[in-house]
Design a protein around this motif. Structure first.
Motif, PDB file in Angstrom:
ATOM      1  N   GLN A 236     -67.189   9.842 -18.851  1.00 12.42           N
ATOM      2  CA  GLN A 236     -65.940   9.941 -18.089  1.00 12.42           C
ATOM      3  C   GLN A 236     -66.136   9.397 -16.679  1.00 12.42           C
ATOM      4  OE1 GLN A 236     -64.444  13.945 -18.019  1.00 12.42           O
ATOM      5  NE2 GLN A 236     -62.501  13.391 -17.070  1.00 12.42           N
ATOM      6  N   ALA A 266     -56.347   9.542 -12.232  1.00 11.49           N
ATOM      7  CA  ALA A 266     -57.522  10.106 -12.904  1.00 11.49           C
ATOM      8  C   ALA A 266     -57.536   9.731 -14.379  1.00 11.49           C
ATOM      9  CB  ALA A 266     -57.534  11.633 -12.760  1.00 11.49           C
ATOM     10  N   ASP A 268     -58.464  11.916 -17.651  1.00 16.01           N
ATOM     11  CA  ASP A 268     -58.736  13.324 -17.943  1.00 16.01           C
ATOM     12  C   ASP A 268     -59.774  13.470 -19.052  1.00 16.01           C
ATOM     13  OD1 ASP A 268     -57.443  13.065 -20.421  1.00 16.01           O
ATOM     14  OD2 ASP A 268     -55.684  14.241 -19.834  1.00 16.01           O
ATOM     15  N   VAL A 274     -53.909   9.705 -16.076  1.00 15.11           N
ATOM     16  CA  VAL A 274     -53.041  10.661 -15.385  1.00 15.11           C
ATOM     17  C   VAL A 274     -52.280   9.931 -14.286  1.00 15.11           C
ATOM     18  CG1 VAL A 274     -52.930  12.808 -14.072  1.00 15.11           C
ATOM     19  CG2 VAL A 274     -54.657  12.534 -15.887  1.00 15.11           C
ATOM     20  N   GLN A 282     -47.916  15.481 -12.169  1.00 13.06           N
ATOM     21  CA  GLN A 282     -49.002  14.682 -12.726  1.00 13.06           C
ATOM     22  C   GLN A 282     -48.828  14.641 -14.236  1.00 13.06           C
ATOM     23  OE1 GLN A 282     -52.973  15.551 -11.385  1.00 13.06           O
ATOM     24  NE2 GLN A 282     -52.513  14.798  -9.324  1.00 13.06           N
ATOM     25  N   PRO A 284     -50.030  13.084 -17.908  1.00 16.72           N
ATOM     26  CA  PRO A 284     -51.027  12.339 -18.669  1.00 16.72           C
ATOM     27  C   PRO A 284     -50.358  11.393 -19.662  1.00 16.72           C
ATOM     28  CG  PRO A 284     -50.836  14.556 -19.536  1.00 16.72           C
ATOM     29  CD  PRO A 284     -49.915  14.486 -18.358  1.00 16.72           C
TER      30      PRO A 284
END
Length: 309
Positions: A236, A266, A268, A274, A282, A284
């Motif tokens: 990640q 981001a 996730d 995201v 926020q 996803p």
């Protein structure tokens, strides 16, 4: 189209006509990669086929593919991308291959495989070809090309590769397509690119393929050892470090219609992108086409693709 047996391809290796695009050396690749203790259990090179993903998936469905099988085509007439898109390229102008994996990790973590393949491909190409690479979520490899579509000579990000993962048999077939020596005139669309146009140190496909498969073996091993945990395996972190989508305003064109606009903030734990939207939420995004709406922010110390976490 029925692929030619790999041994026929080896015998015909001396009869190629494009001096700038020699065939892959299948025997040498097997000696380098298919070894005791290696992930790779077989490696076949065929002269031409419709899709290596389709061919390897058919083998897996018949129980004829072991984990670590690699199928490479010198030419694909019906290469497939996401959303059933098709593409093709001149013979021996790129790397078109698929691998079969049977991860012994929780199935809900298998969605990380295309992102894992992206990290492996980006880091391997960056090092072997000595060019800057980046990842566009979820599955595109970007390179910087000075030969932009408008002819201004300004540097521009271009898609030079793509990844497609599909369930097959008891595992997953991961297909990787990489434009290596395509010229500007041969590019299928203006937003495409190639390693050659990005100033690659080498366009020799043999070392490039070895580098990608070794990087893929490394990252797959780390991820599998961590039971598919993207944080514990540092997958990640590595994906986020090399992802050109993060920090940008983007539009996500969602499956079935509709879209969502926001800043990509981001990746996730499920590999989703995201987005921070204008209403302060926020959201996803698990699937869809991503359109970059503005350039990436300037890189700070330690930023950029091509560095393993």
């Amino acid at each position: 189209m029925t692929p030619q047996p790999p041994e026929n391809h080896d015998k015909d290796a001396g009869r190629w006509s494009d001096l700038g695009r020699p065939p892959l050396n299948a025997s040498a690749l097997r000696r380098a990669l298919v070894r005791p203790g290696s992930l790779w259990t077989s490696l076949d090179v065929v002269a031409a086929t419709g899709s290596t993903n389709s061919d390897l998936a058919e083998r897996a469905a018949r129980g004829e593919a072991a984990e670590g099988a690699v199928l490479v085509a010198e030419e694909q007439s019906a290469g497939r991308g996401r959303l059933d898109r098709t593409w093709s390229a001149p013979p021996r102008s790129g790397l078109f291959f698929s691998v079969y994996l049977t991860p012994r990790v929780p199935v809900e973590r298998w969605g990380w495989l295309p992102l894992l393949a992206g990290v492996a491909t980006a880091t391997a190409v960056s090092r072997a070809a000595d060019i800057d690479t980046a990842l566009k979520w979820p599955n595109d490899l970007l390179v910087t090309s000075a030969d932009d579509a408008g002819g201004s000579g300004a540097a521009a990000e271009r898609k030079a590769g793509g990844i497609l993962a599909e369930r097959a048999g008891d595992g997953v077939v991961v297909g990787i397509g990489l434009n290596v020596s395509l010229t500007a005139e041969e590019l299928p669309v203006p937003t495409a690119g190639s390693l050659a146009l990005a100033g690659a140190r080498t366009t020799d496909r043999d070392p490039l393929l070895r580098a990608v498969l070794r990087a893929l073996e490394h990252w797959y091993g780390e991820w599998r050892t961590a039971d598919g945990d993207p944080a514990a395996s540092r997958l990640q972190e590595a994906y986020a470090a090399g992802c050109a989508t993060l920090g940008r305003s983007v539009r996500a064109e969602l499956p079935g219609g509709g879209d969502l606009t926001g800043e990509a903030v981001a990746i996730d734990g499920d590999g989703r992108l995201v987005l921070a939207t204008a209403d302060g939420m926020q959201q996803p995004v698990g699937a869809g086409d991503i359109v970059h709406l503005r350039p990436a922010p300037p890189a700070g110390p330690g930023d950029g693709a091509g560095h393993e976490g």
